[in-house]
Design a protein around this motif. Sequence first.
Motif, PDB file in Angstrom:
ATOM      1  N   LEU A  29      -4.972   0.170  -6.575  1.00  0.00           N
ATOM      2  CA  LEU A  29      -5.426   1.138  -5.586  1.00  0.00           C
ATOM      3  C   LEU A  29      -5.855   2.382  -6.338  1.00  0.00           C
ATOM      4  N   TYR A  30      -7.103   2.789  -6.143  1.00  0.00           N
ATOM      5  CA  TYR A  30      -7.667   3.958  -6.808  1.00  0.00           C
ATOM      6  C   TYR A  30      -7.924   5.056  -5.788  1.00  0.00           C
ATOM      7  N   GLY A  31      -7.850   6.313  -6.243  1.00  0.00           N
ATOM      8  CA  GLY A  31      -8.258   7.441  -5.425  1.00  0.00           C
ATOM      9  C   GLY A  31      -7.225   7.955  -4.452  1.00  0.00           C
ATOM     10  N   HIS A  32      -6.039   7.394  -4.408  1.00  0.00           N
ATOM     11  CA  HIS A  32      -5.033   7.857  -3.456  1.00  0.00           C
ATOM     12  C   HIS A  32      -4.330   9.118  -3.938  1.00  0.00           C
ATOM     13  N   ASP A  33      -4.362   9.342  -5.258  1.00  0.00           N
ATOM     14  CA  ASP A  33      -3.664  10.481  -5.851  1.00  0.00           C
ATOM     15  C   ASP A  33      -4.526  11.064  -6.973  1.00  0.00           C
ATOM     16  N   SER A  37      -3.984   5.843 -10.487  1.00  0.00           N
ATOM     17  CA  SER A  37      -4.067   4.586  -9.754  1.00  0.00           C
ATOM     18  C   SER A  37      -2.673   3.969  -9.713  1.00  0.00           C
ATOM     19  N   VAL A  38      -2.508   3.001  -8.834  1.00  0.00           N
ATOM     20  CA  VAL A  38      -1.234   2.293  -8.738  1.00  0.00           C
ATOM     21  C   VAL A  38      -1.525   0.795  -8.795  1.00  0.00           C
ATOM     22  N   THR A  71       0.812   4.807   3.186  1.00  0.00           N
ATOM     23  CA  THR A  71      -0.083   4.108   4.096  1.00  0.00           C
ATOM     24  C   THR A  71      -1.380   4.905   4.169  1.00  0.00           C
ATOM     25  N   GLY A  72      -2.502   4.207   4.099  1.00  0.00           N
ATOM     26  CA  GLY A  72      -3.781   4.896   4.183  1.00  0.00           C
ATOM     27  C   GLY A  72      -4.927   3.914   4.357  1.00  0.00           C
ATOM     28  N   LYS A  73      -6.102   4.466   4.581  1.00  0.00           N
ATOM     29  CA  LYS A  73      -7.303   3.650   4.755  1.00  0.00           C
ATOM     30  C   LYS A  73      -7.970   3.448   3.403  1.00  0.00           C
ATOM     31  N   SER A  92      -9.345  -4.905  -5.966  1.00  0.00           N
ATOM     32  CA  SER A  92      -9.359  -3.464  -6.207  1.00  0.00           C
ATOM     33  C   SER A  92      -9.646  -2.753  -4.893  1.00  0.00           C
ATOM     34  N   PHE A  93      -8.769  -1.811  -4.535  1.00  0.00           N
ATOM     35  CA  PHE A  93      -8.920  -1.015  -3.323  1.00  0.00           C
ATOM     36  C   PHE A  93      -9.283   0.411  -3.715  1.00  0.00           C
ATOM     37  N   PHE A  94     -10.058   1.085  -2.863  1.00  0.00           N
ATOM     38  CA  PHE A  94     -10.403   2.486  -3.087  1.00  0.00           C
ATOM     39  C   PHE A  94     -10.048   3.261  -1.833  1.00  0.00           C
ATOM     40  N   HIS A  95      -9.170   4.256  -1.988  1.00  0.00           N
ATOM     41  CA  HIS A  95      -8.700   5.063  -0.864  1.00  0.00           C
ATOM     42  C   HIS A  95      -9.835   5.880  -0.260  1.00  0.00           C
TER      43      HIS A  95
END
Length: 102
Positions: A29-33, A37-38, A71-73, A92-95
């Motif tokens: 997951l990228y872009g959440h922080d 990444s996590v 939790t997020g989109k 790969s997810f991008f927030h």
Amino acid sequence: MSLSIECQKRPEGSKPNALRREGLIPGSLYGHDGANSVSLVINAKEAVNLLKKVSVNETIIEVQITDISWTGKALIREVQAHPWKRTVLHLSFFHIANTEAA
């Protein structure tokens, strides 16, 4: 129709092929922080069912990471699959930040 997937934080030192043998798919997951990444693990059956309903870089889904209570989109940015077996190897997810005007 609301699409969501539940993930867990990937354990340190876990090998991707060992995770796949256990029925899990590694992911990120990228872009959440900011720039951080996590690393994640996702249930393979849930991921395959989700991929049947979404379009890469187009469909927004709800991502829940139970280990860190996040939790997020997000968008599915990239799907890595085996060339001829077509099994999913990595997601790969991008927030997506909340862009609603106040």
